[in-house]
Every structure is written in C-alpha cells, then in structure tokens.
Motif scaffolding. Structure first.
Motif, PDB file in Angstrom:
ATOM      1  N   PHE A  43       0.808  -1.213   0.000  1.00  0.00           N
ATOM      2  CA  PHE A  43       0.000   0.000   0.000  1.00  0.00           C
ATOM      3  C   PHE A  43       0.844   1.267   0.000  1.00  0.00           C
ATOM      4  O   PHE A  43       0.504   2.249   0.658  1.00  0.00           O
ATOM      5  N   GLU A  44       1.930   1.274  -0.740  1.00  0.00           N
ATOM      6  CA  GLU A  44       2.763   2.479  -0.843  1.00  0.00           C
ATOM      7  C   GLU A  44       2.181   3.487  -1.826  1.00  0.00           C
ATOM      8  O   GLU A  44       2.382   4.676  -1.661  1.00  0.00           O
ATOM      9  N   VAL A  86      -4.411   2.646  -1.660  1.00  0.00           N
ATOM     10  CA  VAL A  86      -5.098   1.840  -0.655  1.00  0.00           C
ATOM     11  C   VAL A  86      -6.493   1.569  -1.168  1.00  0.00           C
ATOM     12  O   VAL A  86      -7.229   2.496  -1.497  1.00  0.00           O
ATOM     13  N   TYR A 132      -7.753   7.267   4.076  1.00  0.00           N
ATOM     14  CA  TYR A 132      -6.457   6.599   4.027  1.00  0.00           C
ATOM     15  C   TYR A 132      -5.436   7.502   3.354  1.00  0.00           C
ATOM     16  O   TYR A 132      -5.724   8.118   2.331  1.00  0.00           O
ATOM     17  N   THR A 133      -4.262   7.597   3.938  1.00  0.00           N
ATOM     18  CA  THR A 133      -3.169   8.339   3.324  1.00  0.00           C
ATOM     19  C   THR A 133      -2.191   7.342   2.705  1.00  0.00           C
ATOM     20  O   THR A 133      -2.120   6.195   3.120  1.00  0.00           O
ATOM     21  N   VAL A 134      -1.444   7.830   1.737  1.00  0.00           N
ATOM     22  CA  VAL A 134      -0.482   6.981   1.039  1.00  0.00           C
ATOM     23  C   VAL A 134       0.901   7.558   1.271  1.00  0.00           C
ATOM     24  O   VAL A 134       1.069   8.772   1.147  1.00  0.00           O
ATOM     25  N   TYR A 178       0.446   3.951   3.177  1.00  0.00           N
ATOM     26  CA  TYR A 178      -0.396   3.591   4.307  1.00  0.00           C
ATOM     27  C   TYR A 178       0.440   3.015   5.443  1.00  0.00           C
ATOM     28  O   TYR A 178       1.302   2.170   5.235  1.00  0.00           O
ATOM     29  N   ASN A 191      -2.431   3.024  12.036  1.00  0.00           N
ATOM     30  CA  ASN A 191      -2.445   4.158  12.962  1.00  0.00           C
ATOM     31  C   ASN A 191      -2.033   3.741  14.375  1.00  0.00           C
ATOM     32  O   ASN A 191      -2.162   2.593  14.771  1.00  0.00           O
TER      33      ASN A 191
END
Length: 188
Positions: free
Chosen positions: A37-38, A41, A53-55, A57, A60
C-alpha cells in the motif's frame, strides 16, 4: 592434438571461475520485501468507506497501542483467529512453527469473541491473545490491517507499514512468511 584438448579443457574450467569471481566482486544478491500500500489503498468493505487513508499507508498508532507493540520491535505478526476462514488446526501448527523459528518476534492473536475483557498471554514470545467484539474484529481485520478475504495474518514493521499478508492455513503461504521474515530481519 593433445595440447589443443588440454588448452580447451583448461579454458572451459577457467571461464566459470572467472564469471564467479566477477559476480562476487561486482554483483549484489539482495532481496527486499517492500511495504504494501505504498501507492494506493483499496478498502473494499463498506464499513471502511468513512475512513480516510493516506499513502503510503501505515497502521495508525491507536490500533497499534491495542496490540502488544513496542517501538523497539522490528516486526510484529498479527493473526486473526477467524474460524470461518481457513483451517484452525493448520493455523495453530503454522503459528507454533513460526514461534519456533522466530521466538523473539511478537505475535498478536486476535479472536472474535463477545467478551472483550478476557486476555491471555502467549508466554513463549511475550505476545498476546486479544479478544474483540465481532464489530471491532471486523474493523481491525478489514479496515485497519486491510486483509483480503483469503488471508488471516499480516506482518507489520516498526513504522506501522504492512510488509505482507498471509493465509496461515496454506503451507506455501506460511513458508513465504518465514522466508520474508528472514529477509526482513537481515535488514532490520
């Protein structure tokens, strides 16, 4: 004529030795296990739609604190004990095999139970058995660790990156987990 045969045999034996020396001097034989998941996502479950979702990933911190997690741990295996998927007996065999191979790596076994207060320790590795409600279990499995339906385990590095997803009911997948662990432990 004998001299030609001897010279040819000498060159035939010398060539592989020269190639070996060249590759040993200038080549690198290194494998890597990049984080998943670079670049993107994809959370395919409806319950994950509201989460952003941030990339790249990373899992959290609030999810990691629920697990037995330490910033000094290089890798942690998170296993979802879902009896609906896979073979529980094979899962147990592969977890024991993993612990025998990598006794110092933490393993977090997450079970789907209604009693969320009960927790046991897996004494062999300092790892834990965490019980969650059905809803929490589903959110952790599908939204936090982004497991595919066929998989029941994920490998997380110290930065919270997901390094691999596995089906411990499948011997080949368990072998892949052990191989990737060996590669990652050399790096970390």
């Amino acid at each position: 004529m004998n001299l030609k045969k001897i010279l040819f045999l000498f060159l035939a034996l010398l060539l592989p030795v020269l190639i070996f020396i060249f590759l040993k001097s200038f080549g690198k034989n290194e494998f890597t296990v990049p984080p998943l998941f670079e670049k993107a996502v994809e959370a395919s479950h409806a319950e994950c739609a509201s989460l952003g979702y941030t990339v790249p990933y990373v899992v959290n911190d609030s999810a990691l604190t629920r697990l037995t997690w330490g910033n000094n741990d290089s890798l942690t295996l998170v296993v979802f004990d879902d009896t609906l998927r896979g073979n529980p007996k094979n899962n147990t065999i592969q977890i024991v095999r993993f612990l025998n191979e990598f006794g110092t790596v933490r393993v977090n076994l997450i079970s789907q139970l209604e009693d969320t207060d009960a927790q046991n320790g897996l004494q062999e590795s300092g790892s834990t058995h965490i019980n969650m409600s059905k809803k929490q279990f589903s959110i952790y499995r599908n939204c936090v660790f982004l497991l595919k339906l066929s998989d029941n385990a994920t490998l997380v590095d110290r930065n919270g990156g997901i390094r691999g997803q596995y089906n411990l009911s499948d011997r080949e997948d368990a072998d892949r987990l052990i191989l990737e662990m060996k590669i990652l432990l050399k790096k970390y």
